[in-house]
Design a protein around this motif. Sequence first.
Motif, PDB file in Angstrom:
ATOM      1  N   ALA A  18       5.683   1.298  -5.764  1.00 61.22           N
ATOM      2  CA  ALA A  18       4.424   2.088  -6.349  1.00 61.22           C
ATOM      3  C   ALA A  18       3.760   1.460  -7.422  1.00 61.22           C
ATOM      4  N   HIS A  19       2.373   1.486  -7.527  1.00 58.30           N
ATOM      5  CA  HIS A  19       1.503   0.653  -8.317  1.00 58.30           C
ATOM      6  C   HIS A  19       0.630   1.508  -9.102  1.00 58.30           C
ATOM      7  N   GLY A  20       0.717   1.912 -10.689  1.00 57.40           N
ATOM      8  CA  GLY A  20      -0.139   2.958 -11.037  1.00 57.40           C
ATOM      9  C   GLY A  20      -1.069   2.405 -12.053  1.00 57.40           C
ATOM     10  N   SER A  21      -2.170   2.822 -11.992  1.00 57.24           N
ATOM     11  CA  SER A  21      -3.162   2.520 -13.013  1.00 57.24           C
ATOM     12  C   SER A  21      -3.922   3.623 -13.813  1.00 57.24           C
ATOM     13  N   ASP A  22      -4.660   3.337 -14.656  1.00 57.60           N
ATOM     14  CA  ASP A  22      -5.572   4.330 -15.438  1.00 57.60           C
ATOM     15  C   ASP A  22      -6.728   4.334 -14.779  1.00 57.60           C
ATOM     16  N   ALA A  23      -7.621   5.123 -15.331  1.00 56.58           N
ATOM     17  CA  ALA A  23      -9.150   5.616 -14.981  1.00 56.58           C
ATOM     18  C   ALA A  23      -9.890   4.114 -15.090  1.00 56.58           C
ATOM     19  N   SER A  24      -9.647   3.118 -15.924  1.00 52.41           N
ATOM     20  CA  SER A  24     -10.347   1.757 -15.776  1.00 52.41           C
ATOM     21  C   SER A  24      -9.765   0.830 -14.942  1.00 52.41           C
ATOM     22  N   GLY A  25      -8.717   1.162 -14.159  1.00 55.29           N
ATOM     23  CA  GLY A  25      -8.050   0.243 -13.243  1.00 55.29           C
ATOM     24  C   GLY A  25      -7.051  -0.735 -13.880  1.00 55.29           C
ATOM     25  N   ALA A  26      -6.736  -0.160 -15.377  1.00 50.44           N
ATOM     26  CA  ALA A  26      -5.760  -1.230 -15.892  1.00 50.44           C
ATOM     27  C   ALA A  26      -4.229  -0.789 -15.529  1.00 50.44           C
ATOM     28  N   VAL A  27      -3.471  -1.945 -15.125  1.00 49.03           N
ATOM     29  CA  VAL A  27      -2.103  -1.600 -14.575  1.00 49.03           C
ATOM     30  C   VAL A  27      -1.205  -0.690 -15.701  1.00 49.03           C
ATOM     31  N   LEU A  28      -0.701   0.117 -15.298  1.00 50.16           N
ATOM     32  CA  LEU A  28       0.294   0.843 -16.288  1.00 50.16           C
ATOM     33  C   LEU A  28       1.696   0.658 -15.641  1.00 50.16           C
ATOM     34  N   PHE A  29       2.036   0.639 -14.450  1.00 47.75           N
ATOM     35  CA  PHE A  29       3.413   0.418 -14.104  1.00 47.75           C
ATOM     36  C   PHE A  29       3.440  -0.438 -12.550  1.00 47.75           C
ATOM     37  N   ARG A  30       4.459  -1.001 -12.141  1.00 47.22           N
ATOM     38  CA  ARG A  30       4.752  -1.486 -11.175  1.00 47.22           C
ATOM     39  C   ARG A  30       6.252  -1.341 -10.744  1.00 47.22           C
ATOM     40  N   LYS A  31       6.468  -0.387  -9.824  1.00 45.98           N
ATOM     41  CA  LYS A  31       7.899   0.004  -9.761  1.00 45.98           C
ATOM     42  C   LYS A  31       8.376   0.284  -8.086  1.00 45.98           C
ATOM     43  N   LYS A  32       9.660  -0.405  -8.102  1.00 44.15           N
ATOM     44  CA  LYS A  32      10.163  -0.211  -6.621  1.00 44.15           C
ATOM     45  C   LYS A  32      11.099   1.290  -6.720  1.00 44.15           C
ATOM     46  N   GLU A  99      -6.282  -0.126  -5.617  1.00 41.37           N
ATOM     47  CA  GLU A  99      -7.628  -0.543  -5.972  1.00 41.37           C
ATOM     48  C   GLU A  99      -8.604  -0.056  -4.880  1.00 41.37           C
ATOM     49  N   ALA A 100      -8.020  -0.006  -3.621  1.00 45.72           N
ATOM     50  CA  ALA A 100      -9.002   0.560  -2.468  1.00 45.72           C
ATOM     51  C   ALA A 100      -9.299   2.047  -2.794  1.00 45.72           C
ATOM     52  N   ALA A 101      -8.443   2.600  -3.159  1.00 47.46           N
ATOM     53  CA  ALA A 101      -8.489   4.063  -3.508  1.00 47.46           C
ATOM     54  C   ALA A 101      -9.488   4.411  -4.495  1.00 47.46           C
ATOM     55  N   GLN A 102      -9.747   3.636  -5.728  1.00 41.28           N
ATOM     56  CA  GLN A 102     -10.555   3.819  -6.530  1.00 41.28           C
ATOM     57  C   GLN A 102     -11.950   3.429  -6.240  1.00 41.28           C
ATOM     58  N   ARG A 103     -12.381   2.873  -5.050  1.00 38.42           N
ATOM     59  CA  ARG A 103     -13.795   2.728  -4.788  1.00 38.42           C
ATOM     60  C   ARG A 103     -14.305   3.641  -4.328  1.00 38.42           C
ATOM     61  N   PRO A 104     -15.563   4.034  -5.089  1.00 40.71           N
ATOM     62  CA  PRO A 104     -16.270   5.166  -4.785  1.00 40.71           C
ATOM     63  C   PRO A 104     -16.936   5.203  -3.381  1.00 40.71           C
ATOM     64  N   THR A 105     -16.991   4.237  -2.527  1.00 45.76           N
ATOM     65  CA  THR A 105     -17.571   4.427  -1.277  1.00 45.76           C
ATOM     66  C   THR A 105     -16.391   4.155  -0.216  1.00 45.76           C
ATOM     67  N   MET A 106     -15.267   4.410  -0.492  1.00 44.68           N
ATOM     68  CA  MET A 106     -14.196   4.158   0.342  1.00 44.68           C
ATOM     69  C   MET A 106     -13.976   5.340   1.411  1.00 44.68           C
ATOM     70  N   ARG A 107     -13.544   4.688   2.587  1.00 47.74           N
ATOM     71  CA  ARG A 107     -13.547   6.175   3.502  1.00 47.74           C
ATOM     72  C   ARG A 107     -11.919   6.545   3.823  1.00 47.74           C
ATOM     73  N   PHE A 108     -11.624   7.800   3.881  1.00 51.70           N
ATOM     74  CA  PHE A 108     -10.317   8.064   3.863  1.00 51.70           C
ATOM     75  C   PHE A 108      -9.900   8.703   5.053  1.00 51.70           C
ATOM     76  N   VAL A 109      -8.666   8.777   5.302  1.00 54.31           N
ATOM     77  CA  VAL A 109      -8.200   9.533   6.716  1.00 54.31           C
ATOM     78  C   VAL A 109      -7.726  11.122   6.246  1.00 54.31           C
ATOM     79  N   ALA A 110      -8.025  12.169   6.959  1.00 52.84           N
ATOM     80  CA  ALA A 110      -7.645  13.409   6.784  1.00 52.84           C
ATOM     81  C   ALA A 110      -6.046  13.341   7.240  1.00 52.84           C
ATOM     82  N   ALA A 111      -5.210  13.962   6.294  1.00 49.26           N
ATOM     83  CA  ALA A 111      -3.902  14.086   6.457  1.00 49.26           C
ATOM     84  C   ALA A 111      -3.713  15.505   7.405  1.00 49.26           C
ATOM     85  N   LYS A 112      -2.894  15.167   8.627  1.00 47.84           N
ATOM     86  CA  LYS A 112      -2.737  16.073   9.576  1.00 47.84           C
ATOM     87  C   LYS A 112      -1.622  16.923   9.317  1.00 47.84           C
ATOM     88  N   SER A 113      -1.522  18.067   9.669  1.00 47.00           N
ATOM     89  CA  SER A 113      -0.436  19.041   9.463  1.00 47.00           C
ATOM     90  C   SER A 113       0.598  18.853  10.830  1.00 47.00           C
TER      91      SER A 113
END
Length: 341
Positions: A18-32, A99-113
């Motif tokens: 897991a890699h956590g960051s705040d709204a600015s992209g600063a790293v908050l934690f890296r955790k196994k 980082e990819a998830a924070q890009r405003p133009t990133m395309r995402f895959v819809a989760a399937k039921s």
Amino acid sequence: MLEVNTIGLDLAKNMFQAHGSDASGAVLFRKKLRRDHVLRFLAAQPACTVAMEACAGGHYWAREIAKLGHDVRLIAPGYVKPFVKRQKNDAADAEAICEAAQRPTMRFVAAKSEEQQAAAMVFRVRDLMVRQRTQTINAIRGHLAEFGLVAAQGLFHAARLVAAIEDEDNAVPEAARPILSLLVAQLRSLGEKVAVLDREIARRAREDAEARRLMTIPGIGPITATALAALAPSATTFKRGRDFAAWLGLTPLQRSSGGKQKLGETSRMGERTLRRLLIIGASAAVRWAMRKGSTRDSWLSRMLERKPPMLVIVALANKTARIVWALMAQGGTYRMPAVAG
């Protein structure tokens, strides 16, 4: 205290990163995290965006994590790769996903039921059985060629090879006949299983209203219609039919530069099963039009006069994909254009 805004989660069998960051992209934690600790850890986090690659198990984890109140985003692995810095490891992958998830133009895959994944399973299993059947036919063909017995390609002509194995007066050595009989038994078993799956698909096509509407399109039968209903995302995901065709990989690659447009071969991106089925349906329609010498579709007639058959097949599959999107987005059934004259 900074609050976590986005968590990138690199999935695995047992140890997740897991890699956590705040709204600015600063790293908050890296955790196994061990597999059985993932949901417990995320339950303790404030509601945020949790991003993962759309890989094996991704849709399952998306459903489970969404139950905790998080906004789950699935990203195609190809869109994550450019964000990996130098060395590739689990921590670097989790950071790249974040980082990819924070890009405003990133395309995402819809989760399937679960229901969507279960509906798609029949096509995956059928593809497996058909591939195994083809492998078995090729094995029989190759072995019998060593004894001078050959037949034309295709499932229909395989019956001649089977008859040669079962005919004791044929030139097949007695030492080879019992072994080849095992392949014949496997071929028949696979044929029976494919037939069972075909009947199941036909049943679903009869019971699904959307599949029945799609079957009004030339070149689309029960298998393709049911596959489209089960595997294709919601029509609202795409703005227009061309976007749906591009998702299927039926549009040309672009190698444009310097203001000059250069188009290449079809991209072959997106859902392979649907693309293959649409091309098979288009191939049947083109072969029928070439054999009959005429067709009610004036567009197809003009294309066959000017272009090679394989190019026309792909173009027709592209056109069919756009019609499919229109029916899925707007409802109704397909109406054959009136013949001029």
